[in-house]
Motif scaffolding. Structure first.
Motif, PDB file in Angstrom:
ATOM      1  N   ASP A 144       0.830  -1.205   0.000  1.00  0.00           N
ATOM      2  CA  ASP A 144       0.000   0.000   0.000  1.00  0.00           C
ATOM      3  C   ASP A 144       0.864   1.254   0.000  1.00  0.00           C
ATOM      4  O   ASP A 144       0.548   2.248  -0.662  1.00  0.00           O
ATOM      5  CB  ASP A 144      -0.927  -0.003   1.219  1.00  0.00           C
ATOM      6  N   TRP A 145       1.968   1.221   0.738  1.00  0.00           N
ATOM      7  CA  TRP A 145       2.875   2.377   0.773  1.00  0.00           C
ATOM      8  C   TRP A 145       3.501   2.625  -0.601  1.00  0.00           C
ATOM      9  O   TRP A 145       3.616   3.776  -1.024  1.00  0.00           O
ATOM     10  CB  TRP A 145       3.968   2.137   1.817  1.00  0.00           C
ATOM     11  N   ILE A 146       3.907   1.568  -1.275  1.00  0.00           N
ATOM     12  CA  ILE A 146       4.554   1.723  -2.577  1.00  0.00           C
ATOM     13  C   ILE A 146       3.537   2.122  -3.648  1.00  0.00           C
ATOM     14  O   ILE A 146       3.805   2.995  -4.479  1.00  0.00           O
ATOM     15  CB  ILE A 146       5.272   0.415  -2.982  1.00  0.00           C
ATOM     16  N   PHE A 147       2.369   1.499  -3.635  1.00  0.00           N
ATOM     17  CA  PHE A 147       1.353   1.795  -4.647  1.00  0.00           C
ATOM     18  C   PHE A 147       0.949   3.273  -4.632  1.00  0.00           C
ATOM     19  O   PHE A 147       0.739   3.873  -5.681  1.00  0.00           O
ATOM     20  CB  PHE A 147       0.101   0.932  -4.420  1.00  0.00           C
ATOM     21  N   THR A 148       0.819   3.848  -3.464  1.00  0.00           N
ATOM     22  CA  THR A 148       0.351   5.242  -3.360  1.00  0.00           C
ATOM     23  C   THR A 148       1.472   6.212  -3.005  1.00  0.00           C
ATOM     24  O   THR A 148       1.210   7.400  -2.826  1.00  0.00           O
ATOM     25  CB  THR A 148      -0.756   5.357  -2.305  1.00  0.00           C
ATOM     26  N   LEU A 149       2.700   5.726  -2.921  1.00  0.00           N
ATOM     27  CA  LEU A 149       3.847   6.558  -2.527  1.00  0.00           C
ATOM     28  C   LEU A 149       3.556   7.309  -1.227  1.00  0.00           C
ATOM     29  O   LEU A 149       3.842   8.500  -1.096  1.00  0.00           O
ATOM     30  CB  LEU A 149       4.197   7.546  -3.651  1.00  0.00           C
ATOM     31  N   TYR A 150       2.952   6.610  -0.272  1.00  0.00           N
ATOM     32  CA  TYR A 150       2.662   7.105   1.083  1.00  0.00           C
ATOM     33  C   TYR A 150       1.583   8.185   1.130  1.00  0.00           C
ATOM     34  O   TYR A 150       1.262   8.688   2.211  1.00  0.00           O
ATOM     35  CB  TYR A 150       3.931   7.627   1.758  1.00  0.00           C
ATOM     36  N   SER A 151       1.020   8.551  -0.002  1.00  0.00           N
ATOM     37  CA  SER A 151       0.041   9.646   0.007  1.00  0.00           C
ATOM     38  C   SER A 151      -1.274   9.245   0.671  1.00  0.00           C
ATOM     39  O   SER A 151      -2.043  10.114   1.094  1.00  0.00           O
ATOM     40  CB  SER A 151      -0.230  10.124  -1.419  1.00  0.00           C
ATOM     41  N   LYS A 152      -1.537   7.960   0.794  1.00  0.00           N
ATOM     42  CA  LYS A 152      -2.761   7.503   1.451  1.00  0.00           C
ATOM     43  C   LYS A 152      -2.535   7.241   2.935  1.00  0.00           C
ATOM     44  O   LYS A 152      -3.453   7.424   3.746  1.00  0.00           O
ATOM     45  CB  LYS A 152      -3.263   6.223   0.767  1.00  0.00           C
ATOM     46  N   SER A 153      -1.341   6.842   3.316  1.00  0.00           N
ATOM     47  CA  SER A 153      -1.065   6.435   4.701  1.00  0.00           C
ATOM     48  C   SER A 153      -0.570   7.572   5.572  1.00  0.00           C
ATOM     49  O   SER A 153      -0.753   7.540   6.792  1.00  0.00           O
ATOM     50  CB  SER A 153      -0.035   5.305   4.713  1.00  0.00           C
ATOM     51  N   LEU A 154       0.058   8.576   4.980  1.00  0.00           N
ATOM     52  CA  LEU A 154       0.606   9.698   5.740  1.00  0.00           C
ATOM     53  C   LEU A 154      -0.243  10.944   5.520  1.00  0.00           C
ATOM     54  O   LEU A 154      -0.930  11.062   4.505  1.00  0.00           O
ATOM     55  CB  LEU A 154       2.045   9.985   5.304  1.00  0.00           C
ATOM     56  N   PRO A 155      -0.192  11.908   6.465  1.00  0.00           N
ATOM     57  CA  PRO A 155      -0.828  13.201   6.208  1.00  0.00           C
ATOM     58  C   PRO A 155      -0.278  13.803   4.916  1.00  0.00           C
ATOM     59  O   PRO A 155       0.902  13.627   4.596  1.00  0.00           O
ATOM     60  CB  PRO A 155      -0.434  14.036   7.431  1.00  0.00           C
ATOM     61  N   LEU A 156      -1.119  14.507   4.174  1.00  0.00           N
ATOM     62  CA  LEU A 156      -0.756  14.955   2.835  1.00  0.00           C
ATOM     63  C   LEU A 156       0.508  15.812   2.827  1.00  0.00           C
ATOM     64  O   LEU A 156       1.375  15.638   1.967  1.00  0.00           O
ATOM     65  CB  LEU A 156      -1.923  15.719   2.211  1.00  0.00           C
TER      66      LEU A 156
END
Length: 464
Positions: A356-368
């Motif tokens: 999930d981190w790689i697919f979204t480049l952390y944009s979904k898991s971390l504050p924007l």
């Protein structure tokens, strides 16, 4: 017709009685908290004295201050609400307080004022510190933007790899120049032009129109996909757009960036039909849209997904994905042996949280805003920084994670704490060493890829 004298007399007596009742109610005074004190002869002088002392203390004048005087250049906050705590004597129609009781009430009053003053002073200091930090941050961002615009960007080719620029890069790129720096760092190896984007977008719109009208074509010579597959991809894009940064409400239907995001994703499916649309792409495209114009965002998006790591994940190349996971575990064990052993004990493999981190480049898991900081250095260091960031997150929460079981670890890493700050995360990332037995990330990854190829050559049945 004039009213009889007797009736007038009765009316006057009634109004006079009401007035006397109102005056009596005003005279029934005790403690007054955060309110004006009604005027009373016995207390008027005390109230005026308190008001005068307060005005002298804060330097009030009868003349209204000018706008310039209202600006507190020295950032001094004065506690104000304590002046609304007024101690009053008993009303005149009640017996006077005994001396001991009056002294006790006076002490209680003074303690109340002192406590309120301490609280307000502490709050004022907190606000002052926040304002100072905000001003300092805005000043540093402004100075950094000037440096990027006036010194670095005009001389990009010669300065982009210098030590000074790399240090500035680590501190975060100013939002005003972030999109430009990302575009330059990602590059355009695919040589995509604005005209090519328009062509792909036009083709996507024709395809959407055909599908909405129930087109019956079975095969498409460009993509080799059936109409049902293309329709499913179209529906998936629509569904994912509504899930992209839902709290911002700008990418959802009717939002200002909905059509832009839809256009980029649709154009990409026409540009790379062999890849198509994959869940997670919408977050990457959305972050680029927030920093670039539409066509430039499409160019950066296409080139970014063309990088080896992103292409391996979005094309679901299982063999290469496993190689990335294995490389990550080498540095995981090197940097965090205790947590690595705990994950192994609980059978928690990297794919559970890394994908999930790689697919979204952390944009979904971390504050924007924090995800954008990660993107800054990712554009500088490449795919290695994605895995270094993962290790930084694990290191930051190592003590918490070692006390969790499989389910709670997976849940925690899927949605990281929202109060995670850039300073804490980047301090943790900086402590991660991307070197194992004198070998760097690229060497470890290349070695594992070579081993996999040799194994496949020796065992043809393992080939996919």
């Amino acid at each position: 017709m004039a009213a009889p004298p007797l009736l007038l007399l009765v009316d006057r007596n009634i109004f006079a009685r009401k007035k006397s009742v109102q005056v009596k109610e005003q005279n029934d005074l005790g403690w007054k908290l955060f309110g004006k004190v009604p005027p009373r002869e016995s207390q008027r002088s005390n109230v005026q004295k308190v008001q005068k002392e307060y005005e002298e203390r804060i330097g009030c004048t009868s003349k209204s201050p000018s706008p310039k005087q209202n600006v507190r250049k020295n950032l001094v906050f004065e506690p104000l609400s304590t002046t609304a705590l007024i101690l009053e004597d008993r009303p005149a129609n009640l017996p006077a307080k005994p001396a001991e009781e009056a002294q006790k009430h006076r002490q209680e009053y003074e303690e109340m004022v002192a406590q309120a003053k301490r609280r307000e002073y502490k709050e004022a200091q907190r606000r002052k510190k926040q304002l100072e930090e905000r001003c300092k941050l805005e000043e540093s961002i402004g100075n950094a933007a000037l440096t990027w615009n006036n010194e670095i960007l005009p001389n990009w080719e010669t300065l982009c790899c210098s030590r000074k620029v790399r240090e500035l890069w680590w501190q975060g790129i100013p939002p005003s120049v972030r999109g430009k720096v990302w575009s330059l760092a990602i590059g355009n190896e695919l040589n995509i032009t604005h005209e090519l984007y328009d062509i792909c977008l036009s083709r996507a719109k024709d395809r959407w129109k055909s599908l909405s009208m129930g087109g019956s074509e079975v095969e498409n010579e460009d993509s080799g996909l059936s109409a049902a597959d293309r329709e499913a991809s179209l529906e998936l894009i629509k569904l994912d757009i509504s899930r992209t940064f839902p709290n911002l409400c700008i990418f959802q239907k009717g939002g200002p960036y909905h059509d832009m995001l839809h256009s980029i994703l649709g154009a990409y499916t026409c540009y790379r039909p062999d890849v198509g649309y994959v869940q997670g792409m919408s977050f990457i495209a959305a972050v680029l849209i927030l920093n670039l114009d539409t066509a430039d965002a499409f160019i950066a998006f296409s080139n970014l997904l063309n990088k080896p790591c992103q292409m391996a994940f979005f094309r679901v190349d299982h063999g290469l994905m496993l190689t990335y996971y294995a490389s990550f575990e080498v540095f995981f064990e090197e940097n965090l042996p205790r947590l690595f052993a705990h994950f192994k004990k609980n059978n928690l493999t990297p794919d559970i949280y890394l994908i999930d981190w790689i697919f979204t480049l952390y944009s979904k898991s971390l504050p924007l805003d924090l995800a954008c900081r990660v993107w800054d250095v990712f554009c500088r260091d490449g795919e290695e920084f994605l895995f270094r960031t993962a290790l930084g997150i694990l290191k930051l929460f190592e003590d918490i994670l070692t006390k969790m079981d499989f389910i709670h670890i997976a849940q925690f890493l899927t949605k990281l704490p929202e109060d995670l700050t850039a300073d804490d995360l980047f301090l943790s990332i900086a402590a991660i060493q991307m070197q194992s037995r004198n070998k760097k990330w690229t060497q470890i990854l290349s070695g594992l890829q070579k081993d996999n190829r040799e194994m496949e050559n020796r065992s043809p049945n393992l080939k996919r």
